[in-house]
Every structure is written in structure tokens, then in C-alpha cells.
Write an enzyme that holds these catalytic residues in place. Structure first.
Site, PDB file in Angstrom:
ATOM      1  N   ASN A   9       3.051 -10.235  -3.552  1.00 50.88           N
ATOM      2  CA  ASN A   9       3.543  -9.901  -4.965  1.00 50.88           C
ATOM      3  C   ASN A   9       4.696  -9.000  -4.726  1.00 50.88           C
ATOM      4  O   ASN A   9       4.768  -7.987  -3.934  1.00 50.88           O
ATOM      5  CB  ASN A   9       2.463  -8.904  -5.347  1.00 50.88           C
ATOM      6  CG  ASN A   9       2.819  -8.203  -6.638  1.00 50.88           C
ATOM      7  OD1 ASN A   9       3.970  -8.502  -7.225  1.00 50.88           O
ATOM      8  ND2 ASN A   9       1.726  -7.235  -7.203  1.00 50.88           N
ATOM      9  N   LYS A  11       6.619  -7.678  -6.705  1.00 49.99           N
ATOM     10  CA  LYS A  11       6.921  -6.554  -7.730  1.00 49.99           C
ATOM     11  C   LYS A  11       8.374  -6.521  -8.511  1.00 49.99           C
ATOM     12  O   LYS A  11       8.945  -7.597  -8.367  1.00 49.99           O
ATOM     13  CB  LYS A  11       6.598  -5.044  -6.975  1.00 49.99           C
ATOM     14  CG  LYS A  11       5.182  -5.311  -6.492  1.00 49.99           C
ATOM     15  CD  LYS A  11       4.461  -3.719  -6.045  1.00 49.99           C
ATOM     16  CE  LYS A  11       3.155  -3.848  -5.655  1.00 49.99           C
ATOM     17  NZ  LYS A  11       2.628  -2.786  -5.295  1.00 49.99           N
ATOM     18  N   HIS A  95      -3.457  -6.156 -12.415  1.00 49.47           N
ATOM     19  CA  HIS A  95      -2.846  -5.424 -11.415  1.00 49.47           C
ATOM     20  C   HIS A  95      -2.966  -3.848 -11.674  1.00 49.47           C
ATOM     21  O   HIS A  95      -2.549  -3.509 -12.980  1.00 49.47           O
ATOM     22  CB  HIS A  95      -1.543  -5.657 -10.880  1.00 49.47           C
ATOM     23  CG  HIS A  95      -1.016  -5.073  -9.705  1.00 49.47           C
ATOM     24  ND1 HIS A  95      -0.579  -3.761  -9.566  1.00 49.47           N
ATOM     25  CD2 HIS A  95      -0.995  -5.720  -8.324  1.00 49.47           C
ATOM     26  CE1 HIS A  95      -0.320  -3.374  -8.330  1.00 49.47           C
ATOM     27  NE2 HIS A  95      -0.474  -4.682  -7.280  1.00 49.47           N
ATOM     28  N   GLU A  97      -0.960  -1.372 -11.324  1.00 50.21           N
ATOM     29  CA  GLU A  97       0.279  -0.991 -11.996  1.00 50.21           C
ATOM     30  C   GLU A  97       0.532  -1.357 -13.432  1.00 50.21           C
ATOM     31  O   GLU A  97       1.041  -0.598 -14.356  1.00 50.21           O
ATOM     32  CB  GLU A  97       1.554  -1.386 -11.025  1.00 50.21           C
ATOM     33  CG  GLU A  97       1.526  -0.698  -9.700  1.00 50.21           C
ATOM     34  CD  GLU A  97       2.198  -1.676  -8.623  1.00 50.21           C
ATOM     35  OE1 GLU A  97       2.754  -2.506  -8.908  1.00 50.21           O
ATOM     36  OE2 GLU A  97       2.075  -1.277  -7.491  1.00 50.21           O
ATOM     37  N   GLU A 167      -8.037  -4.433  -4.583  1.00 51.82           N
ATOM     38  CA  GLU A 167      -6.863  -3.597  -4.304  1.00 51.82           C
ATOM     39  C   GLU A 167      -7.154  -2.050  -4.815  1.00 51.82           C
ATOM     40  O   GLU A 167      -6.905  -1.654  -5.671  1.00 51.82           O
ATOM     41  CB  GLU A 167      -5.590  -3.768  -5.126  1.00 51.82           C
ATOM     42  CG  GLU A 167      -5.131  -5.443  -5.036  1.00 51.82           C
ATOM     43  CD  GLU A 167      -3.621  -5.457  -4.997  1.00 51.82           C
ATOM     44  OE1 GLU A 167      -3.031  -5.935  -4.173  1.00 51.82           O
ATOM     45  OE2 GLU A 167      -3.080  -5.017  -6.045  1.00 51.82           O
ATOM     46  N   GLY A 173       1.006   0.814  -1.763  1.00 50.61           N
ATOM     47  CA  GLY A 173       2.088   1.319  -1.251  1.00 50.61           C
ATOM     48  C   GLY A 173       2.104   2.811  -0.771  1.00 50.61           C
ATOM     49  O   GLY A 173       3.215   3.349  -0.695  1.00 50.61           O
ATOM     50  N   SER A 213      -1.416  -2.019   1.061  1.00 52.47           N
ATOM     51  CA  SER A 213      -0.743  -1.688   2.524  1.00 52.47           C
ATOM     52  C   SER A 213      -1.228  -2.433   3.630  1.00 52.47           C
ATOM     53  O   SER A 213      -1.417  -2.368   4.789  1.00 52.47           O
ATOM     54  CB  SER A 213      -1.175  -0.123   3.060  1.00 52.47           C
ATOM     55  OG  SER A 213      -0.644   0.791   2.011  1.00 52.47           O
TER      56      SER A 213
HETATM   57  P1  13P Z   1       1.384  -2.909  -0.903  1.00 53.49           P
HETATM   58  O1  13P Z   1       0.963  -4.084   0.173  1.00 53.49           O
HETATM   59  O2  13P Z   1       2.794  -2.433  -0.973  1.00 53.49           O
HETATM   60  O3  13P Z   1       0.618  -1.432  -0.688  1.00 53.49           O
HETATM   61  O4  13P Z   1       1.193  -3.209  -2.271  1.00 53.49           O
HETATM   62  C1  13P Z   1      -0.259  -4.010  -2.436  1.00 53.49           C
HETATM   63  C2  13P Z   1      -0.166  -4.561  -3.991  1.00 53.49           C
HETATM   64  O5  13P Z   1      -0.187  -3.834  -4.816  1.00 53.49           O
HETATM   65  C3  13P Z   1      -0.180  -5.892  -3.910  1.00 53.49           C
HETATM   66  O6  13P Z   1      -0.390  -6.487  -5.227  1.00 53.49           O
END
Ligand code: 13P
Length: 254
Positions: A9, A11, A95, A97, A167, A173, A213
């Protein structure tokens, strides 16, 4: 039995040129990998370019979001049919976010899941608890609500087309990945929820990815867990070397 999936992903990162360079490098590095499904999810504006760069590659294309209507007066939105038209075979929905920053509800996410299935696209359906929810003992309730409401009204046949990504929000992150025990426990719980909502055959067929992560140095231990069927990778999917190493995971019990 369940073919693993490693999905990146991206982003809000990378220009069209950078995105195409990344998939070109990645395709070369994982050319020999045959037993893993590899997916990349670039920004909308890079989808057409990346689709062209991926011609002849086994890597498949996903979008990061969609709007659950086929067309109409929805300024700024993109429909599942248009994502299919540009070359996507999957779309990330739910997601954290989008839930947290854009106020997306379980009901809205359920509409997206259904719209994607109707358009013949694979939903990558994300769920996960926040740190407060985990520490407050609400993790199971939160996961249950997200699964029940997000997957409401689907047939077993439709459910088998869905990929779930667990997740934990506190691991995204932050560099703080879930321990293998925490991931194993959550994944087993989620598979149990799918079994309860649908049936055991469906639950055993559904791929459940871990996200939060995931890095080259922790993917091997995570992938050794029976219910972890792959990874949804953020930061480490932006570098070809790191992502290629994650795709070439070697399950190793810690
Ligand atoms: P990270 O791997 O940067 O922690 O992000 C995970 C994520 O949100 C994948 O959708």
C-alpha cells in the site's frame, strides 16, 4: 493451501515516473517468485502508468479506495468500474486511515465491499483496533463489529473472494509491529468470526493478511503463523529491495 499474498500500500507517495520505476525494479527482482501473489496499490494518478509498466508481469494492481456507485454526480470520486477499466483487480477498503481521517463508517465500507464484488474486483478489507481499544479490553468487540458490519449481506461465495487485512492501528507506521503471538491470536479470532458468519469451508479459504510495520526483518516470523496468509505493507513497500525481500519471505518460527 491458501496462496500467500504480499501487497504494498503506497499510500500518498510517488509521482507517476517514480511509481513506474519502482514496479519495473520490483518485477525484475521477483521474477522467479511463483508461489506468492504480489499486489501493488499506487496513488490513483499512477494507476494507468503502473498498469502499462506491469504488462507481462505477475504483479497485479490494486487501488487504495473507491466510491460505491457506478457513476453520477460524485465530484472527486472514482468508481469500481473505472478502476477495473484502468487495470486494477483489487481495491483496499476500510483502511484505518480512511476510517480515522475521513470518517468512514462500517456501513459505508460495506457498501464499497458490495460495489467492488458487483464490479468483479477483489476487496482487500482492512480491520484493526486502536491502542486505546486494545488496552481498554475492547479489541474483540471492535474486530467483531468491523467484521459483522463490514461483511453484512454477503454470500459464502462472495466472501471467498474477499481478502481480510488485520492492521492493528497502533502498529501502522510506528515501527512497533504486533508480536507473532498477538498476530496469531487476532488472525485466529477473525477466522473464527468468518466461520460463525458464513461456514468453516469459507473461513478456511479466506486469506487474512497482517499489516503494521511489516519489514524484511520481521516478515519471516509473522509468516510462520498458521493463520497469517500474507502481509499488507506500507513504508517498506516503497523500496524495491525491501519489498522484494518481503515477497521472498521464509517462514521461521521465532
Ligand atoms: P506500515 O507498513 O508503514 O506500518 O503501514 C501499514 C499499512 O497501513 C498498510 O496498509
Amino acid at each position: 493451501m491458501r496462496t500467500p499474498i504480499i501487497a504494498g500500500n503506497w499510500k500518498l507517495h510517488k509521482t507517476v515516473d517514480e511509481a513506474c520505476d519502482l514496479v519495473t525494479a520490483l518485477s525484475a527482482q521477483i521474477a522467479e517468485v511463483s508461489d506468492v501473489e504480489v499486489i501493488v496499490a499506487p496513488v490513483f494518478t499512477s494507476l494507468a502508468g503502473v498498469a502499462a509498466a506491469l504488462k507481462g508481469s505477475k504483479i497485479t494492481l490494486a487501488a487504495q479506495n473507491c466510491f460505491p456507485e457506478p457513476q453520477g454526480a460524485y465530484t472527486g470520486e472514482v468508481s469500481p468500474a473505472l478502476l477495473k477499466d484502468v487495470g486494477c483487480s483489487a481495491v483496499i477498503v476500510g483502511h484505518s486511515e480512511r476510517r480515522q481521517l475521513f470518517g468512514e463508517t462500517d456501513t459505508f465500507i460495506n457498501r464499497k465491499v458490495k460495489a467492488l464484488l458487483e464490479a468483479g474486483l477483489q476487496p482487500i478489507f482492512c480491520i484493526g483496533e486502536t491502542l486505546d481499544e486494545r488496552e481498554g479490553g475492547e479489541m474483540y468487540d471492535v474486530l467483531q463489529r468491523q467484521v459483522h458490519k463490514g461483511l453484512e449481506g454477503l454470500s459464502s461465495e462472495q466472501m471467498q473472494k474477499i481478502v481480510i487485512a488485520y492492521e492493528p492501528v497502533w502498529a501502522i507506521g510506528t515501527g512497533k509491529t504486533a508480536s507473532t503471538e498477538q498476530a496469531a491470536e487476532a488472525h485466529a479470532f477473525i477466522r473464527g468470526l468468518v466461520s460463525g458468519l458464513f461456514d468453516n469451508v469459507t473461513a478456511e479459504a479466506v486469506r487474512i493478511l497482517y499489516g503494521g510495520s511489516v519489514k524484511p526483518d520481521n516478515v519471516d516470523a509473522l509468516m510462520a503463523e498458521a493463520d497469517v496468509d500474507g502481509a499488507l505493507v506500507g513504508g517498506a513497500s516503497l523500496k524495491a529491495d525491501d519489498f522484494a525481500r518481503i515477497v521472498r519471505f521464509k517462514p521461521t518460527k521465532g
